[in-house]
Scaffold this motif. Structure first.
Motif, PDB file in Angstrom:
ATOM      1  N   UNK A  82       0.811  -1.208   0.000  1.00 12.66           N
ATOM      2  CA  UNK A  82       0.000   0.000   0.000  1.00 12.66           C
ATOM      3  C   UNK A  82       0.848   1.263   0.000  1.00 12.66           C
ATOM      4  N   UNK A  83       2.172   1.094   0.150  1.00 18.92           N
ATOM      5  CA  UNK A  83       3.043   2.264   0.202  1.00 18.92           C
ATOM      6  C   UNK A  83       2.811   3.078   1.448  1.00 18.92           C
ATOM      7  N   UNK A  84       2.335   2.441   2.527  1.00 12.27           N
ATOM      8  CA  UNK A  84       2.055   3.144   3.771  1.00 12.27           C
ATOM      9  C   UNK A  84       0.666   3.735   3.789  1.00 12.27           C
ATOM     10  N   UNK A  85      -0.086   3.597   2.729  1.00 14.57           N
ATOM     11  CA  UNK A  85      -1.422   4.171   2.656  1.00 14.57           C
ATOM     12  C   UNK A  85      -2.451   3.085   2.417  1.00 14.57           C
ATOM     13  N   UNK A  86      -3.680   3.325   2.805  1.00 16.08           N
ATOM     14  CA  UNK A  86      -4.770   2.424   2.477  1.00 16.08           C
ATOM     15  C   UNK A  86      -5.232   2.727   1.061  1.00 16.08           C
ATOM     16  N   UNK A  87      -5.968   1.795   0.475  1.00 15.63           N
ATOM     17  CA  UNK A  87      -6.469   2.018  -0.873  1.00 15.63           C
ATOM     18  C   UNK A  87      -7.350   3.261  -0.913  1.00 15.63           C
ATOM     19  N   UNK A  88      -8.124   3.487   0.161  1.00 16.60           N
ATOM     20  CA  UNK A  88      -8.996   4.655   0.228  1.00 16.60           C
ATOM     21  C   UNK A  88      -8.173   5.937   0.229  1.00 16.60           C
ATOM     22  N   UNK A  89      -7.090   5.933   0.998  1.00 16.06           N
ATOM     23  CA  UNK A  89      -6.229   7.110   1.050  1.00 16.06           C
ATOM     24  C   UNK A  89      -5.543   7.343  -0.286  1.00 16.06           C
ATOM     25  N   UNK A  90      -5.115   6.251  -0.913  1.00 18.16           N
ATOM     26  CA  UNK A  90      -4.404   6.364  -2.191  1.00 18.16           C
ATOM     27  C   UNK A  90      -5.245   7.092  -3.228  1.00 18.16           C
ATOM     28  N   UNK A 123      -4.914  18.085   5.455  1.00 17.22           N
ATOM     29  CA  UNK A 123      -6.205  18.505   6.007  1.00 17.22           C
ATOM     30  C   UNK A 123      -7.154  18.953   4.900  1.00 17.22           C
ATOM     31  N   UNK A 124      -6.640  19.773   3.976  1.00 20.12           N
ATOM     32  CA  UNK A 124      -7.462  20.315   2.901  1.00 20.12           C
ATOM     33  C   UNK A 124      -8.005  19.214   1.999  1.00 20.12           C
ATOM     34  N   UNK A 125      -7.226  18.140   1.818  1.00 15.88           N
ATOM     35  CA  UNK A 125      -7.626  17.069   0.915  1.00 15.88           C
ATOM     36  C   UNK A 125      -8.175  15.843   1.648  1.00 15.88           C
ATOM     37  N   UNK A 126      -8.418  15.992   2.977  1.00 18.01           N
ATOM     38  CA  UNK A 126      -9.018  14.928   3.775  1.00 18.01           C
ATOM     39  C   UNK A 126      -8.211  13.626   3.693  1.00 18.01           C
ATOM     40  N   UNK A 127      -6.883  13.765   3.816  1.00 17.67           N
ATOM     41  CA  UNK A 127      -6.003  12.586   3.797  1.00 17.67           C
ATOM     42  C   UNK A 127      -5.680  12.208   5.233  1.00 17.67           C
ATOM     43  N   UNK A 128      -6.081  11.008   5.644  1.00 18.29           N
ATOM     44  CA  UNK A 128      -5.853  10.537   7.006  1.00 18.29           C
ATOM     45  C   UNK A 128      -5.078   9.222   6.974  1.00 18.29           C
ATOM     46  N   UNK A 129      -4.539   8.846   8.134  1.00 21.30           N
ATOM     47  CA  UNK A 129      -3.843   7.575   8.249  1.00 21.30           C
ATOM     48  C   UNK A 129      -2.395   7.600   7.830  1.00 21.30           C
ATOM     49  N   UNK A 130      -1.893   8.782   7.471  1.00 18.28           N
ATOM     50  CA  UNK A 130      -0.500   8.914   7.075  1.00 18.28           C
ATOM     51  C   UNK A 130       0.182   9.993   7.899  1.00 18.28           C
ATOM     52  N   UNK A 131       1.443   9.750   8.240  1.00 17.79           N
ATOM     53  CA  UNK A 131       2.232  10.793   8.874  1.00 17.79           C
ATOM     54  C   UNK A 131       2.798  11.697   7.786  1.00 17.79           C
ATOM     55  N   UNK A 132       3.376  12.814   8.225  1.00 21.46           N
ATOM     56  CA  UNK A 132       4.036  13.734   7.286  1.00 21.46           C
ATOM     57  C   UNK A 132       5.075  12.992   6.445  1.00 21.46           C
ATOM     58  N   UNK A 133       5.973  12.223   7.104  1.00 19.55           N
ATOM     59  CA  UNK A 133       7.046  11.556   6.375  1.00 19.55           C
ATOM     60  C   UNK A 133       6.513  10.465   5.463  1.00 19.55           C
ATOM     61  N   UNK A 135       3.657  10.423   3.911  1.00 23.03           N
ATOM     62  CA  UNK A 135       3.076  11.047   2.734  1.00 23.03           C
ATOM     63  C   UNK A 135       4.165  11.495   1.766  1.00 23.03           C
ATOM     64  N   UNK A 136       5.229  12.085   2.309  1.00 25.30           N
ATOM     65  CA  UNK A 136       6.335  12.521   1.451  1.00 25.30           C
ATOM     66  C   UNK A 136       6.931  11.319   0.716  1.00 25.30           C
TER      67      UNK A 136
END
Length: 412
Positions: A82-90, A123-133, A135-136
């Motif tokens: 998932x690259x650290x993300x859920x399918x929903x987050x992706x 926050x603006x794009x409603x992305x949850x479940x990921x830390x700053x790093x 996401x980068x």
């Protein structure tokens, strides 16, 4: 999905290398299946990869004693998929979000400002479940590009000091004993005479800095290429810092001078005398043979062993002649590894920069690295119309295991 998936195979290899037994067999099966996906021409999405992991996990379900470990490894693998993300987050990480993250990094004046800007993007794009790093890393897809196979295999520890002692198994004062309640009533248990020694490491900042002219940033932004520009720059910085640490570990920093030298890593290949952690051997004849390497390997008391050799020695040893006048056959490094009983044979050309050094054998599990802090920061320099990117690891390393390294070098 195919490209992103390909970039994660190196991380799966890292998971597998840290396992043993059934858990390793499970990871091996997953890696083999994923590699077959990578080798074909089709596109493979997260759902297909997830189904394959579940299918393979089902083959291990009957082994109740390892069920929990398999589940843990499966989750680690799925995080990589998932690259650290859920399918929903992706689905929420669009091209627009990618550009916003890249611009937040490149246009920030400090690390804290970049964090705040990226958290604003999340926050603006409603992305949850990921830390700053996370996401980068997800946006830039740099986890494999910034890998160093040796550094990433070393044992990271929270400790800067440990104790060791050289146990003599034939010395009655140092080995375990039996307590017999019938004959030893009132007798005090023996205290071992083995002295423990302390070993400390001191972290130092190892860094690499890159400069990008503002005009290049503007051109990249205009062309929509700022993400690619940032990814290549950051990956190069990370990989260079790790590679420098490995070089310092193997032969020391022979490139920098003065207080710019990397000195916080215990060096293996420069040792000329045997000590508690490293055995130093010499070739039996005028030329190094596979037997010399085998002797060196046998001196390392560890399960996992990696062999480092010079380019010249690799060429010399891979040529095998089975009989006088016979045709020379070139053996592969994997075959050489099996013959010598090591997990890996790795060519490091710079080993030749250490006079007299032929080979190093070490256990990556028994070389400990402490990373006190990692800094990854962009900062502008308006007087130069440029942006600087700094990657820095406050770290140190040393051999942990007794007799866990060995060196083959020319006799002096």
């Amino acid at each position: 999905m195919k490209k992103n998936f390909l970039m994660n195979l190196g991380r799966l290899q890292g998971i597998k290398n840290a396992l043993t037994g059934d858990a390793k067999d499970f990871a091996d099966a997953v890696l083999e299946a994923f590699q077959s996906f990578a080798d074909d021409e089709a596109e493979h999405g997260i759902d297909e990869l997830t189904a394959k992991v579940e299918e393979i996990a089902g083959n291990f379900a009957s082994k109740e004693e390892v069920a929990n470990k398999i589940a843990e490894v499966r989750e680690s693998i799925m995080q990589v998929v998932r690259g650290g993300a859920t399918a929903k987050t992706e689905n929420k990480i669009s091209g627009k979000v990618v550009e916003q993250v890249a611009n937040a990094i490149l246009r920030s004046r400090s690390h804290s400002e970049a964090i705040n800007a990226i958290e604003g993007v999340m926050t603006k794009n409603d992305i949850t479940g990921l830390s700053y790093q996370q996401l980068v890393d997800y946006v830039l897809n740099i986890k494999q590009d910034d890998a160093d196979e040796v550094f990433d295999a070393l044992n990271v520890t929270p400790f800067a000091k440990w104790f060791y002692g050289e146990l003599d198994g034939s010395n009655a004062d140092q080995v375990a004993k039996q307590w017999d309640k019938a004959s030893q009533k009132g007798v005090t248990k023996d205290l071992q005479t083995l002295a423990l020694n302390g070993k400390s490491i001191e972290c130092k900042e190892v860094y690499k800095m890159q400069r990008i002219a503002n005009s290049d940033l503007n051109a990249a932004e205009e062309a929509g290429q700022q993400t690619q520009l940032l990814a290549s720059a950051v990956a190069e910085l990370r990989k260079s810092v790790k590679a420098a640490a490995v070089r310092a570990m193997l032969i020391g920093d022979k490139v920098n001078s003065g207080n710019k030298q990397i000195t916080s890593f215990e060096t293996i290949g420069t040792k000329k005398a045997t000590d508690a952690f490293t055995t130093v051997l010499n070739p039996e004849g005028s030329e190094v043979t596979l037997v010399d390497l085998l002797r060196t390997v046998k001196e390392v008391k560890a399960d996992r062993k990696w062999l480092f050799i010079t380019s010249a020695l690799e060429v010399q040893l891979r040529k095998m002649v089975y009989a006088t006048g016979g045709t020379a056959t070139i053996i592969g490094l994997e075959d050489m590894a099996k013959m010598l009983g090591v997990e890996r044979v790795i060519n490091k050309g710079y080993l030749a920069n250490e006079t007299g050094l032929h080979a190093i054998v070490m256990s990556p599990d028994e070389y400990r690295v402490k990373i006190r802090k990692t800094v990854e920061i962009p900062f502008p320099e308006y007087k130069e119309n440029a942006m600087y990117l700094l990657y820095e690891m406050d770290m140190a390393g040393a051999i942990h295991g007794i007799k866990s390294t060995a060196v083959l070098r020319a006799a002096e």
